[in-house]
Design a protein around this motif. Structure first.
Motif, PDB file in Angstrom:
ATOM      1  N   LEU A   1       0.860  -1.206   0.000  1.00 28.13           N
ATOM      2  CA  LEU A   1       0.000   0.000   0.000  1.00 28.13           C
ATOM      3  C   LEU A   1       0.877   1.230   0.000  1.00 28.13           C
ATOM      4  CD1 LEU A   1      -2.696   0.051   2.829  1.00 28.13           C
ATOM      5  CD2 LEU A   1      -3.086  -0.155   0.376  1.00 28.13           C
ATOM      6  N   GLN A   2       0.703   2.105  -0.959  1.00 31.39           N
ATOM      7  CA  GLN A   2       1.390   3.395  -0.934  1.00 31.39           C
ATOM      8  C   GLN A   2       0.455   4.378  -0.229  1.00 31.39           C
ATOM      9  OE1 GLN A   2       4.451   4.023  -2.127  1.00 31.39           O
ATOM     10  NE2 GLN A   2       4.474   6.224  -1.746  1.00 31.39           N
ATOM     11  N   ILE A   3       0.980   5.063   0.773  1.00 31.58           N
ATOM     12  CA  ILE A   3       0.141   6.036   1.489  1.00 31.58           C
ATOM     13  C   ILE A   3       0.771   7.407   1.353  1.00 31.58           C
ATOM     14  CG2 ILE A   3      -0.825   6.698   3.728  1.00 31.58           C
ATOM     15  CD1 ILE A   3      -1.369   3.868   4.300  1.00 31.58           C
ATOM     16  N   TYR A   4      -0.015   8.349   0.843  1.00 34.54           N
ATOM     17  CA  TYR A   4       0.489   9.693   0.542  1.00 34.54           C
ATOM     18  C   TYR A   4      -0.485  10.710   1.122  1.00 34.54           C
ATOM     19  CZ  TYR A   4       1.702  13.848  -2.117  1.00 34.54           C
ATOM     20  OH  TYR A   4       2.042  15.128  -2.474  1.00 34.54           O
ATOM     21  N   SER A   5       0.045  11.646   1.923  1.00 37.67           N
ATOM     22  CA  SER A   5      -0.842  12.525   2.691  1.00 37.67           C
ATOM     23  C   SER A   5      -0.995  13.927   2.086  1.00 37.67           C
ATOM     24  CB  SER A   5      -0.362  12.599   4.146  1.00 37.67           C
ATOM     25  OG  SER A   5       1.012  12.958   4.214  1.00 37.67           O
ATOM     26  N   ASP A   6      -1.058  14.030   0.784  1.00 36.81           N
ATOM     27  CA  ASP A   6      -1.231  15.325   0.092  1.00 36.81           C
ATOM     28  C   ASP A   6      -0.274  16.367   0.678  1.00 36.81           C
ATOM     29  OD1 ASP A   6      -2.113  17.121  -1.751  1.00 36.81           O
ATOM     30  OD2 ASP A   6      -4.106  17.404  -0.918  1.00 36.81           O
ATOM     31  N   ASN A   7       1.004  16.109   0.431  1.00 31.51           N
ATOM     32  CA  ASN A   7       2.054  16.929   1.066  1.00 31.51           C
ATOM     33  C   ASN A   7       2.355  18.218   0.312  1.00 31.51           C
ATOM     34  OD1 ASN A   7       2.252  14.831   2.912  1.00 31.51           O
ATOM     35  ND2 ASN A   7       3.763  13.748   1.680  1.00 31.51           N
ATOM     36  N   TYR A   8       1.873  18.312  -0.915  1.00 31.13           N
ATOM     37  CA  TYR A   8       2.129  19.532  -1.703  1.00 31.13           C
ATOM     38  C   TYR A   8       0.817  20.087  -2.246  1.00 31.13           C
ATOM     39  CZ  TYR A   8       6.806  17.727  -1.259  1.00 31.13           C
ATOM     40  OH  TYR A   8       7.973  17.255  -0.730  1.00 31.13           O
ATOM     41  N   PRO A   9      -0.068  20.541  -1.347  1.00 26.09           N
ATOM     42  CA  PRO A   9      -1.379  21.025  -1.805  1.00 26.09           C
ATOM     43  C   PRO A   9      -1.240  22.309  -2.607  1.00 26.09           C
ATOM     44  CG  PRO A   9      -1.034  21.576   0.487  1.00 26.09           C
ATOM     45  CD  PRO A   9       0.119  20.712   0.094  1.00 26.09           C
ATOM     46  N   ARG A  10      -2.179  22.534  -3.525  1.00 23.74           N
ATOM     47  CA  ARG A  10      -2.239  23.806  -4.240  1.00 23.74           C
ATOM     48  C   ARG A  10      -3.238  24.649  -3.458  1.00 23.74           C
ATOM     49  NH1 ARG A  10      -3.570  20.529  -8.253  1.00 23.74           N
ATOM     50  NH2 ARG A  10      -4.749  19.729  -6.497  1.00 23.74           N
ATOM     51  N   LEU A  11      -2.729  25.576  -2.654  1.00 25.07           N
ATOM     52  CA  LEU A  11      -3.528  26.184  -1.594  1.00 25.07           C
ATOM     53  C   LEU A  11      -4.721  27.010  -2.076  1.00 25.07           C
ATOM     54  CD1 LEU A  11      -0.505  27.136   0.685  1.00 25.07           C
ATOM     55  CD2 LEU A  11      -2.091  25.222   1.007  1.00 25.07           C
ATOM     56  N   THR A  12      -4.696  27.402  -3.354  1.00 17.55           N
ATOM     57  CA  THR A  12      -5.812  28.217  -3.843  1.00 17.55           C
ATOM     58  C   THR A  12      -6.942  27.347  -4.408  1.00 17.55           C
ATOM     59  OG1 THR A  12      -4.688  28.358  -5.961  1.00 17.55           O
ATOM     60  CG2 THR A  12      -4.344  30.204  -4.434  1.00 17.55           C
ATOM     61  N   HIS A  13      -6.692  26.046  -4.512  1.00 18.42           N
ATOM     62  CA  HIS A  13      -7.697  25.192  -5.170  1.00 18.42           C
ATOM     63  C   HIS A  13      -8.866  24.867  -4.257  1.00 18.42           C
ATOM     64  CE1 HIS A  13      -5.374  23.573  -8.857  1.00 18.42           C
ATOM     65  NE2 HIS A  13      -4.931  24.770  -8.503  1.00 18.42           N
ATOM     66  N   LEU A  14     -10.064  25.103  -4.767  1.00 19.62           N
ATOM     67  CA  LEU A  14     -11.275  24.791  -4.015  1.00 19.62           C
ATOM     68  C   LEU A  14     -11.645  23.331  -4.278  1.00 19.62           C
ATOM     69  CD1 LEU A  14     -13.492  26.058  -2.243  1.00 19.62           C
ATOM     70  CD2 LEU A  14     -14.772  26.506  -4.364  1.00 19.62           C
ATOM     71  N   LEU A  15     -11.987  22.630  -3.208  1.00 25.78           N
ATOM     72  CA  LEU A  15     -12.310  21.205  -3.342  1.00 25.78           C
ATOM     73  C   LEU A  15     -13.824  20.983  -3.388  1.00 25.78           C
ATOM     74  CD1 LEU A  15      -9.745  19.805  -0.729  1.00 25.78           C
ATOM     75  CD2 LEU A  15      -9.496  19.896  -3.229  1.00 25.78           C
TER      76      LEU A  15
END
Ligand code: BGC
Length: 332
Positions: free
Chosen positions: A271-285
């Protein structure tokens, strides 16, 4: 079961909602899960703007292939031959290169089975695509049962010649759409994790240090600032966990928030687990939140890095691998 379809530019989405309150929105681009909702709440994150999502370098929900993970320097040595594969991550090939499966349109078919609905996506990848050998024929099947809150993905792979394939789903979970996933509890049935050099090239499995030990469920954020993780400059989790010899009928990972629990089943050995370490801070989810650090957790069943024997598809065999997410509600 209700099925709705909608388009945005060249993208076609299909949303299946079943009697358990599970709603899965799929897209032909990248044979992707755009979003999973359960009892009205978001279980996964993705950019709200569909054009932004399409171009996303975060792979939100997309099918990853031909090869999940990094091939250092784009040097694939396989069966005594050297293949130069596309370098799209510095000098590395990440997730199959810049025209990996995540960024390709698939053909779609909806199949009504007795106990649910399958949405099938098909792709033919030509021999030599992104530098990889063999023409590959892939079917990604999403099965949504009539009444249960589960989503099963099956990858069916064929190739014209012996080739390695490591296909996975890059959905980021955040159960309930919190600003970060740090307070949600993670369990992973693994004692060993991969170690990496400073370019995230895999070096081999070792007994997990405490910060990577999730055998007893703990908050994702508890040890996320541990100096061990800072060494590889990952700003969080970006590690492969070894699940070898597990029973596919047992959940090998769970994520739990105050509103829901997701249990993950698979026949993949890691299992590869990745915690969104490089978010694009302006992006609305899709959750209405901006994408912040550790906004979600990608939990990607895979073959072990460099396990080309495990990844191999033989000419004209049909190889199948599967992943299943089961959701339970914690609300009355
Ligand atoms: C990888 C990360 C990479 C990310 C891209 C993950 O599967 O492990 O290293 O940055 O995908 O979104």
């Amino acid at each position: 079961m209700t099925l709705e379809s909608f388009s945005k530019g060249a993208l076609t989405f299909i949303r299946a909602t079943n009697a358990s309150g599970l709603s899965v929105t799929l897209c032909d681009f990248g044979a992707a899960i755009y979003e999973i909702r359960f009892k009205g709440r978001a279980m996964t994150i993705a950019e709200k703007d569909l054009e932004e999502w399409k171009a996303s370098s975060s792979y939100f929900g997309k099918t990853v292939g031909r090869m999940a993970g990094r091939i250092p320097n784009g040097d694939l040595d396989y069966l005594g031959k050297h293949h130069k594969v596309d370098a799209n991550d510095g000098t590395n090939c990440l997730h199959g290169g810049k025209e990996g499966f995540s960024f390709l349109p698939f053909k779609m078919d909806v199949v009504h089975l007795g106990n649910g609905v399958s949405v099938d996506y098909y792709l033919v990848s030509k021999a030599g695509a992104m530098g990889f050998p063999g023409e590959v024929d892939l079917r990604v099947r999403y099965f949504i049962p009539e009444n249960e809150s589960s989503l099963k993905i099956t990858y069916e792979m064929k190739s014209s010649e012996q080739t390695p394939l490591n296909i996975t789903c890059h959905a980021y979970f955040n159960l309930g759409g919190d600003a970060t996933v740090e307070n949600q509890k993670l369990y992973v049935k693994a004692e060993e994790t991969e170690h990496y050099d400073e370019h995230l090239a895999p070096l081999g499995f070792q007994k997990s240090p405490e910060c990577l030990n999730f055998l007893t469920p703990k908050a994702v954020g508890r040890d996320i600032g541990d100096p061990f993780l800072q060494k590889s400059k990952t700003l969080g989790y970006d590690h492969c966990f070894l699940l070898e010899n597990h029973d596919p009928k047992e959940a090998i990972a769970t994520l739990e928030s105050p509103v829901a629990k997701m249990s993950l089943f698979t026949d993949y050995p890691a299992l590869q687990i990745y915690s969104d370490n490089y978010p694009r801070l302006t992006h609305l989810l899709n959750t209405g939140m901006k994408e912040g650090l550790h906004a979600g957790l990608a939990i990607e069943p895979v073959f072990k890095p460099k396990d080309f024997r495990g990844m191999t598809v033989l000419p004209y065999e049909t190889k199948k691998m599967w992943i299943e997410y089961v959701f339970t509600s914690k609300e009355a």
